[in-house]
Design a protein around this motif. Structure first.
Motif, PDB file in Angstrom:
ATOM      1  N   ILE A  50     -20.033 -41.715  39.114  1.00 33.16           N
ATOM      2  CA  ILE A  50     -20.609 -41.576  37.764  1.00 33.16           C
ATOM      3  C   ILE A  50     -19.741 -40.648  36.916  1.00 33.16           C
ATOM      4  O   ILE A  50     -19.455 -40.932  35.750  1.00 33.16           O
ATOM      5  N   VAL A  51     -19.298 -39.542  37.503  1.00 29.91           N
ATOM      6  CA  VAL A  51     -18.457 -38.583  36.776  1.00 29.91           C
ATOM      7  C   VAL A  51     -17.131 -39.236  36.375  1.00 29.91           C
ATOM      8  O   VAL A  51     -16.647 -39.035  35.252  1.00 29.91           O
ATOM      9  N   GLU A  52     -16.540 -40.021  37.253  1.00 26.75           N
ATOM     10  CA  GLU A  52     -15.292 -40.710  36.911  1.00 26.75           C
ATOM     11  C   GLU A  52     -15.497 -41.664  35.738  1.00 26.75           C
ATOM     12  O   GLU A  52     -14.651 -41.762  34.850  1.00 26.75           O
ATOM     13  N   VAL A  53     -16.622 -42.368  35.736  1.00 31.10           N
ATOM     14  CA  VAL A  53     -16.937 -43.252  34.613  1.00 31.10           C
ATOM     15  C   VAL A  53     -17.117 -42.420  33.343  1.00 31.10           C
ATOM     16  O   VAL A  53     -16.597 -42.768  32.284  1.00 31.10           O
ATOM     17  N   MET A  54     -17.813 -41.304  33.447  1.00 34.78           N
ATOM     18  CA  MET A  54     -18.053 -40.433  32.296  1.00 34.78           C
ATOM     19  C   MET A  54     -16.739 -39.951  31.685  1.00 34.78           C
ATOM     20  O   MET A  54     -16.581 -39.932  30.469  1.00 34.78           O
ATOM     21  N   LYS A  55     -15.801 -39.560  32.523  1.00 36.71           N
ATOM     22  CA  LYS A  55     -14.527 -39.025  32.045  1.00 36.71           C
ATOM     23  C   LYS A  55     -13.752 -40.033  31.191  1.00 36.71           C
ATOM     24  O   LYS A  55     -13.012 -39.651  30.295  1.00 36.71           O
ATOM     25  N   LYS A  56     -13.924 -41.306  31.463  1.00 37.10           N
ATOM     26  CA  LYS A  56     -13.160 -42.345  30.768  1.00 37.10           C
ATOM     27  C   LYS A  56     -13.942 -43.031  29.657  1.00 37.10           C
ATOM     28  O   LYS A  56     -13.386 -43.831  28.915  1.00 37.10           O
ATOM     29  N   SER A  57     -15.193 -42.738  29.539  1.00 33.57           N
ATOM     30  CA  SER A  57     -16.085 -43.499  28.672  1.00 33.57           C
ATOM     31  C   SER A  57     -16.206 -42.919  27.264  1.00 33.57           C
ATOM     32  O   SER A  57     -16.188 -41.706  27.069  1.00 33.57           O
ATOM     33  N   SER A  58     -16.375 -43.812  26.301  1.00 35.06           N
ATOM     34  CA  SER A  58     -16.709 -43.361  24.940  1.00 35.06           C
ATOM     35  C   SER A  58     -18.192 -42.988  24.870  1.00 35.06           C
ATOM     36  O   SER A  58     -18.645 -42.438  23.869  1.00 35.06           O
ATOM     37  N   LEU A  59     -18.927 -43.279  25.919  1.00 40.43           N
ATOM     38  CA  LEU A  59     -20.341 -42.907  26.022  1.00 40.43           C
ATOM     39  C   LEU A  59     -20.520 -41.688  26.936  1.00 40.43           C
ATOM     40  O   LEU A  59     -21.571 -41.513  27.551  1.00 40.43           O
ATOM     41  N   ALA A  60     -19.496 -40.844  27.006  1.00 41.07           N
ATOM     42  CA  ALA A  60     -19.519 -39.694  27.918  1.00 41.07           C
ATOM     43  C   ALA A  60     -20.720 -38.786  27.686  1.00 41.07           C
ATOM     44  O   ALA A  60     -21.342 -38.314  28.640  1.00 41.07           O
TER      45      ALA A  60
ATOM     46  N   GLU B  81     -27.682 -26.836  41.010  1.00 47.19           N
ATOM     47  CA  GLU B  81     -27.132 -27.551  42.164  1.00 47.19           C
ATOM     48  C   GLU B  81     -25.745 -28.126  41.855  1.00 47.19           C
ATOM     49  O   GLU B  81     -24.859 -28.115  42.710  1.00 47.19           O
ATOM     50  N   LEU B  82     -25.600 -28.606  40.629  1.00 51.69           N
ATOM     51  CA  LEU B  82     -24.309 -29.157  40.224  1.00 51.69           C
ATOM     52  C   LEU B  82     -23.233 -28.067  40.223  1.00 51.69           C
ATOM     53  O   LEU B  82     -22.112 -28.291  40.667  1.00 51.69           O
ATOM     54  N   PHE B  83     -23.575 -26.845  39.761  1.00 49.98           N
ATOM     55  CA  PHE B  83     -22.637 -25.726  39.783  1.00 49.98           C
ATOM     56  C   PHE B  83     -22.245 -25.361  41.206  1.00 49.98           C
ATOM     57  O   PHE B  83     -21.088 -25.057  41.473  1.00 49.98           O
ATOM     58  N   GLU B  84     -23.216 -25.373  42.111  1.00 47.09           N
ATOM     59  CA  GLU B  84     -22.908 -25.064  43.513  1.00 47.09           C
ATOM     60  C   GLU B  84     -21.965 -26.106  44.104  1.00 47.09           C
ATOM     61  O   GLU B  84     -21.074 -25.775  44.885  1.00 47.09           O
ATOM     62  N   GLN B  85     -22.180 -27.354  43.732  1.00 40.58           N
ATOM     63  CA  GLN B  85     -21.395 -28.448  44.287  1.00 40.58           C
ATOM     64  C   GLN B  85     -19.977 -28.482  43.700  1.00 40.58           C
ATOM     65  O   GLN B  85     -19.006 -28.619  44.435  1.00 40.58           O
ATOM     66  N   ASP B  86     -19.865 -28.372  42.360  1.00 39.58           N
ATOM     67  CA  ASP B  86     -18.544 -28.446  41.714  1.00 39.58           C
ATOM     68  C   ASP B  86     -18.645 -27.854  40.310  1.00 39.58           C
ATOM     69  O   ASP B  86     -19.166 -28.500  39.399  1.00 39.58           O
TER      70      ASP B  86
ATOM     71  N   GLU C 165     -16.390 -27.237  37.978  1.00 38.17           N
ATOM     72  CA  GLU C 165     -15.644 -27.921  36.919  1.00 38.17           C
ATOM     73  C   GLU C 165     -16.394 -29.145  36.410  1.00 38.17           C
ATOM     74  O   GLU C 165     -16.449 -29.391  35.208  1.00 38.17           O
ATOM     75  N   ILE C 166     -16.968 -29.904  37.310  1.00 40.77           N
ATOM     76  CA  ILE C 166     -17.754 -31.075  36.905  1.00 40.77           C
ATOM     77  C   ILE C 166     -18.994 -30.615  36.134  1.00 40.77           C
ATOM     78  O   ILE C 166     -19.328 -31.185  35.097  1.00 40.77           O
ATOM     79  N   ALA C 167     -19.649 -29.577  36.622  1.00 39.63           N
ATOM     80  CA  ALA C 167     -20.835 -29.054  35.938  1.00 39.63           C
ATOM     81  C   ALA C 167     -20.484 -28.611  34.522  1.00 39.63           C
ATOM     82  O   ALA C 167     -21.236 -28.883  33.571  1.00 39.63           O
ATOM     83  N   LEU C 168     -19.347 -27.953  34.359  1.00 44.00           N
ATOM     84  CA  LEU C 168     -18.932 -27.495  33.034  1.00 44.00           C
ATOM     85  C   LEU C 168     -18.579 -28.663  32.124  1.00 44.00           C
ATOM     86  O   LEU C 168     -18.887 -28.642  30.928  1.00 44.00           O
ATOM     87  N   LEU C 169     -17.961 -29.683  32.676  1.00 46.07           N
ATOM     88  CA  LEU C 169     -17.646 -30.874  31.892  1.00 46.07           C
ATOM     89  C   LEU C 169     -18.934 -31.563  31.427  1.00 46.07           C
ATOM     90  O   LEU C 169     -19.053 -31.965  30.266  1.00 46.07           O
ATOM     91  N   VAL C 170     -19.893 -31.679  32.317  1.00 45.71           N
ATOM     92  CA  VAL C 170     -21.190 -32.257  31.963  1.00 45.71           C
ATOM     93  C   VAL C 170     -21.854 -31.414  30.874  1.00 45.71           C
ATOM     94  O   VAL C 170     -22.351 -31.943  29.877  1.00 45.71           O
ATOM     95  N   LEU C 171     -21.824 -30.109  31.039  1.00 41.10           N
ATOM     96  CA  LEU C 171     -22.412 -29.201  30.052  1.00 41.10           C
ATOM     97  C   LEU C 171     -21.746 -29.376  28.682  1.00 41.10           C
ATOM     98  O   LEU C 171     -22.440 -29.479  27.660  1.00 41.10           O
ATOM     99  N   CYS C 172     -20.437 -29.428  28.637  1.00 39.24           N
ATOM    100  CA  CYS C 172     -19.731 -29.597  27.364  1.00 39.24           C
ATOM    101  C   CYS C 172     -20.089 -30.920  26.688  1.00 39.24           C
ATOM    102  O   CYS C 172     -20.292 -30.973  25.470  1.00 39.24           O
ATOM    103  N   ASN C 173     -20.192 -31.970  27.478  1.00 40.13           N
ATOM    104  CA  ASN C 173     -20.578 -33.267  26.911  1.00 40.13           C
ATOM    105  C   ASN C 173     -22.011 -33.238  26.388  1.00 40.13           C
ATOM    106  O   ASN C 173     -22.304 -33.827  25.348  1.00 40.13           O
TER     107      ASN C 173
END
Length: 172
Positions: free
Chosen positions: A34-44, A59-64, A66-74
């Motif tokens: 899902i994250v890989e799709v998000m990174k490339k999508s205009s619907l991020a 939980e997302l912060f514990e897991q990763d 950078e991904i959590a921060l990218l999700v937060l920024c989007n």
């Protein structure tokens, strides 16, 4: 299986439909795809706004981180144009920012904090954003704004240069 195949579609709306299905069925094992799709999508932003329902931010912060921060920024980019401002409460963003402020500053944290600081200052300085919001949403937005006012902008800006390249996920 079908939902995972939808993530491979060339049609971004089909991909988004697959994301929503996977989130509704709590397919946590599909998070990386899902994250890989998000990174490339205009619907991020739309995709990112679904992810806290799959995995809460803590939980997302514990897991990763950078991904959590990218999700937060989007998500921050999506409020209020794509997702409603009350998502601030739904996603417990006050706790997210409180956690970020305790972390050692990195370039990605600096980008997220600067984006949040600007966004919440705008929400609080313009009544249009909070006009029809409930009291809890207004309180949360004001509390987050107060929390983020403590952030030293100059210190954040000293970290930005690490993200100023075309390949950075944090260049919007």
């Amino acid at each position: 299986q079908i939902a995972l195949k939808k993530l491979e579609s060339k049609d971004e709306f089909v991909q988004y439909e697959g994301v929503k299905f996977l989130v509704n069925y709590q397919a946590k094992d599909a998070l990386d795809k899902i994250v890989e799709v998000m990174k490339k999508s205009s619907l991020a932003e739309n995709i990112a706004s679904e992810l806290p329902y799959l995995l809460p931010f803590d939980e997302l912060f514990e897991q990763d981180k950078e991904i959590a921060l990218l999700v937060l920024c989007n998500i921050l980019n999506a409020i209020p144009e794509i997702i409603p401002i009350n998502s601030v409460c739904n996603f417990n963003l006050y706790d997210v920012f409180e956690t970020l402020l305790k972390e050692n500053l990195t370039s990605s944290i600096a980008v997220a904090l600067r984006l949040a600081k600007d966004k919440f200052e705008e929400f609080c300085s313009n009544d249009e954003y909070l006009f029809d919001s409930d009291k809890n949403t207004k309180d949360d937005v004001n509390a987050i704004n107060s929390l983020l006012k403590k952030v030293n902008i100059h210190k954040l800006e000293s970290f930005f240069y690490d993200e100023l390249y075309d390949g950075s996920d944090f260049v919007f």
